[in-house]
Design an enzyme around this catalytic site. Structure first.
Site, mmCIF file in Angstrom:
data_model
loop_
_atom_site.group_PDB
_atom_site.id
_atom_site.type_symbol
_atom_site.label_atom_id
_atom_site.label_comp_id
_atom_site.label_asym_id
_atom_site.label_seq_id
_atom_site.Cartn_x
_atom_site.Cartn_y
_atom_site.Cartn_z
ATOM 1 C CD GLU B 150 8.770 3.074 -4.177
ATOM 2 O OE1 GLU B 150 9.422 2.767 -3.177
ATOM 3 O OE2 GLU B 150 7.530 3.010 -4.210
ATOM 4 C CG HIS B 152 9.098 -0.994 -5.474
ATOM 5 N ND1 HIS B 152 8.522 -2.209 -5.748
ATOM 6 C CD2 HIS B 152 8.787 -0.718 -4.177
ATOM 7 C CE1 HIS B 152 7.899 -2.650 -4.671
ATOM 8 N NE2 HIS B 152 8.045 -1.774 -3.700
ATOM 9 C CG ASP B 182 11.825 -0.898 -2.124
ATOM 10 O OD1 ASP B 182 10.770 -0.484 -1.608
ATOM 11 O OD2 ASP B 182 12.253 -2.061 -1.955
ATOM 12 C CD GLU B 267 8.948 0.998 2.013
ATOM 13 O OE1 GLU B 267 8.193 1.898 1.657
ATOM 14 O OE2 GLU B 267 9.353 0.131 1.222
#
Lengths: 134, 305
Positions: B150, B152, B182, B267
């Site tokens: 990811e 992130h 993300d 998320e």
């Protein structure tokens, strides 16, 4: 299911023979969002009523297996799962007095994906908890 | 016109799972959003990870069937700094990924997100990531799984970490490795409550991370060809469907313009008071679906139900 706090009410009790207690135990919910290899937990420090009980002097029980601080550091297979708890076993002659105590815990979690300056992070909790039997 | 797929990561229900929410409760909440996909964290959701029991597997497939959800991504970890004094070898990292690929395949997942340990504050992954992944490309191909590290916060899109992943894809020509975005990288206002395991030390030292790194949504154009899956990170949406940190009103039109047709897997990473996450996820789905419908209407496409 477990209490939301890390420190659990149940499981806080003295250990050893009645009249000659050798210590006490504190039950702690695994508070991380993922299960953790034991080697990623660098210790659990406790402070009870202002008295410090550093991780290096305690043992940890997971299921029916006990680990010293040094053994935990090398245990890369066994895990603490989400929704489960572990027990900190603290040596203390005479144990703790019956009644309500202030209990604080700090878990040293090492997250390898965190920047090195945050390895470990200290995951803390504090609450009142009750010892019933002397 | 391309349409998003909607899903939820069980990460959203962190702390509720294991205290006030069962796995079946979580399936009910995910299905209740109208999602078609469910994302799990392998070692979180499977109580005997890495080896699920037969009873757990039976329950897993029964729940997928009952709630009509498809497994999307399984999150996994490569704990490179495995003890205080020792880092994983490339062989150990490869074995970890192979184990998770096989488990993900067994449960029906199409994506695997390994989270590698890092070596610095820029979140540069431990160099074993490359040989560890490369040794698994054939296995991932056989199993029909795409491995997705990811991108992130605080790592932006234009960064050597992202560049190294893309160089790897181009060098190997693999179709079984890509990027997961993300959406926390687009955060453009400060967090006052982080649900990611906040501590006093992080609050004091990680200000840039908590304030948001404000990646321009236009940068998605540079990498979208490598992005088959997005984790829709967010922290708080109020009762007026206003997100306090993530600029969905810019993200959604950009993804639509770029023709993104993969999952947006919620998320939630905000306040961890019991059950708050359930309502927060529902608000995010209402918000993103509204923005998608508005974009489609303005561009002559179908309005999605």
């Amino acid at each position: 299911m477990l209490e939301r706090s890390h420190i659990q009410s149940t499981g806080f009790h003295n250990i050893g023979p009645v009249g000659a207690r050798t210590g006490f135990e504190v039950r702690i919910r695994q508070p991380n969002y993922r299960s953790s290899r034991l080697s990623l937990i660098e210790g659990v420090d406790l402070v009870i009523d202002g008295v410090e009980y550093p991780a290096e002097q305690s043992r940890i029980r997971v299921g029916d297996r006990e680990y010293s601080h040094a053994e935990m550091a090398e245990e890369t297979v066994a895990r603490l799962y989400v929704g489960s708890y572990f027990t900190v076993i603290v040596p203390k002659a005479g144990g703790l007095a019956p009644g309500v105590h202030h209990v604080a815990s700090s878990i040293r979690f090492r997250h390898p994906y965190f920047p090195p300056e945050f390895q470990p992070v200290f995951v803390r909790d504090a609450r009142h908890a009750t010892i019933i039997l002397p | 016109m391309s349409a998003f797929k909607y899903g939820v990561s069980l990460y959203s229900y962190t702390e509720d799972l294991g205290t006030v929410m069962s796995l079946e409760d979580a399936f009910d909440h995910v299905a209740g959003t109208g999602s078609t996909g469910i994302e799990i964290l392998g070692e979180t959701s499977i109580p005997t990870y890495p080896e699920p029991t037969t009873a757990w597997l039976d329950n897993w497939f029964a729940l997928l069937d009952r709630y009509q959800l498809e497994p999307t991504n399984m999150a996994a970890w490569v704990d490179t700094r495995i003890t205080i004094g020792r880092n994983m070898s490339a062989e150990e990292g490869a074995a970890q990924i192979a184990q998770d690929l096989r488990l993900a395949h067994r449960l029906g997942f199409k994506f695997l997100r390994p989270k590698f340990g890092v070596i610095d504050g820029e979140l540069t992954p431990d160099p074993i990531w490359q040989p560890a992944v490369e040794r698994n490309l054939d296995l991932a191909h056989q199993l029909g799984i795409v491995i997705l590290p990811e991108i992130h916060s605080p790592t932006p899109i234009k960064h050597p970490v992202t560049d190294a992943y893309i160089a790897f894809i181009e060098r190997t020509g693999t179709k079984n490795f890509g990027l997961m975005i993300d959406t926390g990288i687009f955060q453009d206002r400060p967090l006052n409550k982080w649900g990611g395991g906040e501590t006093d030390e992080i609050r004091k030292k990680a200000l840039s991370f908590l304030n948001g790194i404000k990646v321009p949504v236009e940068h998605l154009a540079d990498v979208i060809q490598y992005v088959p899956f997005i984790q829709a990170k967010f922290h708080h949406i109020d009762e007026n469907l206003h997100d306090h940190h993530i600029p969905w009103d810019r993200i959604v039109p950009m993804l639509k313009k770029l023709g993104y047709a993969g999952y947006l897997s919620s998320e939630y990473e905000g306040a961890r008071d019991p059950w708050v996450s359930i309502e927060q996820v529902r608000r995010q789905h209402a918000l993103i679906r509204k923005l998608e419908a508005e974009y489609d209407a303005a561009h002559g496409g179908n309005v999605h139900a």
